[in-house]
Design a protein around this motif. Structure first.
Motif, PDB file in Angstrom:
ATOM      1  N   VAL A 121       0.819  -1.223   0.000  1.00 55.95           N
ATOM      2  CA  VAL A 121       0.000   0.000   0.000  1.00 55.95           C
ATOM      3  C   VAL A 121       0.848   1.266   0.000  1.00 55.95           C
ATOM      4  O   VAL A 121       0.313   2.372   0.164  1.00 55.95           O
ATOM      5  CB  VAL A 121      -0.953   0.049   1.222  1.00 55.95           C
ATOM      6  N   GLU A 122       2.151   1.133  -0.214  1.00 56.66           N
ATOM      7  CA  GLU A 122       3.038   2.287  -0.054  1.00 56.66           C
ATOM      8  C   GLU A 122       3.147   3.107  -1.332  1.00 56.66           C
ATOM      9  O   GLU A 122       2.540   2.787  -2.357  1.00 56.66           O
ATOM     10  CB  GLU A 122       4.415   1.811   0.414  1.00 56.66           C
ATOM     11  N   ASP A 123       3.985   4.157  -1.269  1.00 60.82           N
ATOM     12  CA  ASP A 123       4.125   5.050  -2.412  1.00 60.82           C
ATOM     13  C   ASP A 123       5.188   4.543  -3.385  1.00 60.82           C
ATOM     14  O   ASP A 123       5.819   3.500  -3.157  1.00 60.82           O
ATOM     15  CB  ASP A 123       4.437   6.479  -1.961  1.00 60.82           C
ATOM     16  N   ALA A 124       5.381   5.293  -4.463  1.00 61.52           N
ATOM     17  CA  ALA A 124       6.283   4.854  -5.532  1.00 61.52           C
ATOM     18  C   ALA A 124       7.730   4.785  -5.066  1.00 61.52           C
ATOM     19  O   ALA A 124       8.495   3.921  -5.527  1.00 61.52           O
ATOM     20  CB  ALA A 124       6.155   5.794  -6.732  1.00 61.52           C
ATOM     21  N   GLU A 125       8.133   5.657  -4.147  1.00 57.26           N
ATOM     22  CA  GLU A 125       9.518   5.651  -3.668  1.00 57.26           C
ATOM     23  C   GLU A 125       9.816   4.376  -2.884  1.00 57.26           C
ATOM     24  O   GLU A 125      10.854   3.733  -3.094  1.00 57.26           O
ATOM     25  CB  GLU A 125       9.780   6.869  -2.789  1.00 57.26           C
ATOM     26  N   ILE A 126       8.919   3.995  -1.978  1.00 61.29           N
ATOM     27  CA  ILE A 126       9.107   2.750  -1.230  1.00 61.29           C
ATOM     28  C   ILE A 126       9.032   1.556  -2.186  1.00 61.29           C
ATOM     29  O   ILE A 126       9.810   0.595  -2.068  1.00 61.29           O
ATOM     30  CB  ILE A 126       8.060   2.621  -0.114  1.00 61.29           C
TER      31      ILE A 126
ATOM     32  N   ARG B  72     -12.683   2.746  -2.203  1.00 58.38           N
ATOM     33  CA  ARG B  72     -13.005   4.083  -2.712  1.00 58.38           C
ATOM     34  C   ARG B  72     -11.912   5.095  -2.393  1.00 58.38           C
ATOM     35  O   ARG B  72     -11.598   5.964  -3.226  1.00 58.38           O
ATOM     36  CB  ARG B  72     -14.349   4.540  -2.130  1.00 58.38           C
ATOM     37  N   ARG B  73     -11.336   5.008  -1.222  1.00 60.98           N
ATOM     38  CA  ARG B  73     -10.352   6.003  -0.800  1.00 60.98           C
ATOM     39  C   ARG B  73      -8.910   5.626  -1.149  1.00 60.98           C
ATOM     40  O   ARG B  73      -7.976   6.244  -0.640  1.00 60.98           O
ATOM     41  CB  ARG B  73     -10.471   6.243   0.711  1.00 60.98           C
ATOM     42  N   ALA B  74      -8.726   4.637  -1.993  1.00 61.91           N
ATOM     43  CA  ALA B  74      -7.374   4.159  -2.323  1.00 61.91           C
ATOM     44  C   ALA B  74      -6.845   4.776  -3.615  1.00 61.91           C
ATOM     45  O   ALA B  74      -6.097   4.139  -4.363  1.00 61.91           O
ATOM     46  CB  ALA B  74      -7.371   2.639  -2.426  1.00 61.91           C
ATOM     47  N   GLU B  75      -7.215   6.030  -3.878  1.00 62.44           N
ATOM     48  CA  GLU B  75      -6.776   6.669  -5.125  1.00 62.44           C
ATOM     49  C   GLU B  75      -5.256   6.704  -5.241  1.00 62.44           C
ATOM     50  O   GLU B  75      -4.687   6.456  -6.320  1.00 62.44           O
ATOM     51  CB  GLU B  75      -7.322   8.098  -5.216  1.00 62.44           C
TER      52      GLU B  75
ATOM     53  N   ALA C 196     -11.979  -7.622   2.288  1.00 67.96           N
ATOM     54  CA  ALA C 196     -12.844  -7.980   1.160  1.00 67.96           C
ATOM     55  C   ALA C 196     -12.921  -6.820   0.170  1.00 67.96           C
ATOM     56  O   ALA C 196     -13.120  -5.664   0.557  1.00 67.96           O
ATOM     57  CB  ALA C 196     -14.238  -8.336   1.646  1.00 67.96           C
ATOM     58  N   PRO C 197     -12.768  -7.103  -1.116  1.00 71.60           N
ATOM     59  CA  PRO C 197     -12.780  -6.038  -2.125  1.00 71.60           C
ATOM     60  C   PRO C 197     -14.193  -5.550  -2.413  1.00 71.60           C
ATOM     61  O   PRO C 197     -15.180  -6.216  -2.096  1.00 71.60           O
ATOM     62  CB  PRO C 197     -12.200  -6.737  -3.361  1.00 71.60           C
ATOM     63  N   VAL C 198     -14.269  -4.388  -3.015  1.00 74.01           N
ATOM     64  CA  VAL C 198     -15.527  -3.910  -3.577  1.00 74.01           C
ATOM     65  C   VAL C 198     -15.927  -4.903  -4.676  1.00 74.01           C
ATOM     66  O   VAL C 198     -15.083  -5.315  -5.471  1.00 74.01           O
ATOM     67  CB  VAL C 198     -15.334  -2.496  -4.162  1.00 74.01           C
TER      68      VAL C 198
END
Length: 260
Positions: free
Chosen positions: A154-159, A179-182, A206-208
């Motif tokens: 779930v981390e950013d591009a640098e990690i 929804r909030r995982a943009e 559980a996924p959407v």
């Protein structure tokens, strides 16, 4: 081919749920599974489940938050001496409880990396709210020599780049559909397909459109479809690529699949 690279059949709510969930997933087209340990005490039950179901591989290890037995690196390596055991873990760091002294978790994480080296198995890494320390310990312990996967990434591009530079794979879960995982979807769009896996982390996350329910391995399809949309390709292409990556990450699973 479809692979759920991280699930916990043994943590499903009802005692009969594991076999039912496996059959449900197979009917949905899921072909292989990695049933991941969270406690040393899981070993015998997980191996027995894999012995009954050749398409289910397993691991041995202690979750970062685990409170049961805490084996030495040598004992963990010995626990992995079974054909169904393709990995060490899940291991890593979990700082979800807030500020505190996590030195004991870091020591446990280092022991698991050493166990993976001794057993010649890759590691399954759990990292929650601890990206910098997770990456630092992997680097300090030379974890590139064992390889493995950052599960539920779930981390950013640098990690992500730091993990990829160590040769690790990144596994995407149902969080990708939230929804909030943009930000995660933006990062995932730029990740290389040859280093991605997909997972459910069943019975969690559980996924959407199944949010709030006990997660099922069959629902890895939702993660695949979401990733396919981000990558502007087909779900079949994502399924095949992530399955290929799974067997590259866990070569003992490849051997077992070929001989099973």
């Amino acid at each position: 081919m479809i692979v759920d690279s991280h699930c916990h059949f043994h943590l499903l709510e009802r005692p009969d749920s594991a076999d039912a969930a496996l059959e449900e997933a197979k009917r949905a087209g899921v072909d292989a599974f990695l049933n991941v340990a969270v406690a040393a005490e899981d070993k015998d039950a997980l191996i027995a489940f894999s012995e009954r179901h050749a398409e289910v591989f397993t691991s041995v290890g202690v979750h970062p938050c685990g409170t049961g037995a805490d084996p030495s690196a040598e004992d963990l390596a010995a626990m992995a001496d079974h054909p169904a055991v393709v990995a060490i873990g899940e291991t890593g760091l979990d700082y979800g409880a807030g500020p505190g002294d996590y030195g004991w978790q870091q020591a446990r994480f280092r022991r698991h990396i050493e166990a993976a080296r001794q057993a010649r198995r890759p590691i399954i890494v759990h990292s929650r709210m601890a990206p910098a320390d997770t990456l630092r310990i992997l680097q300090e312990e030379g974890a590139e020599t064992v390889g493995g996967v950052i599960h539920c990434f779930v981390e950013d591009a640098e990690i992500a780049r730091g993990m990829l530079d160590l040769g690790f794979y990144l596994s995407l879960s149902g969080i990708l559909t939230f929804r909030r995982a943009e930000a995660l979807r933006e990062t995932a769009t730029g990740l290389p397909m040859d280093r991605l896996l997909v997972e459910t982390d069943c019975p969690y996350l559980a996924p959407v459109p199944h949010r709030g329910q006990e997660n099922r391995p069959a629902w890895v399809q939702e993660v695949i479809e979401c990733l396919a949309g981000l990558k502007k390709t087909t779900a079949a292409s994502v399924a095949d690529r992530t399955a290929e990556n799974f067997f590259a990450c866990f070569p003992r699973a490849q051997s077992a699949a070929l001989t099973g």
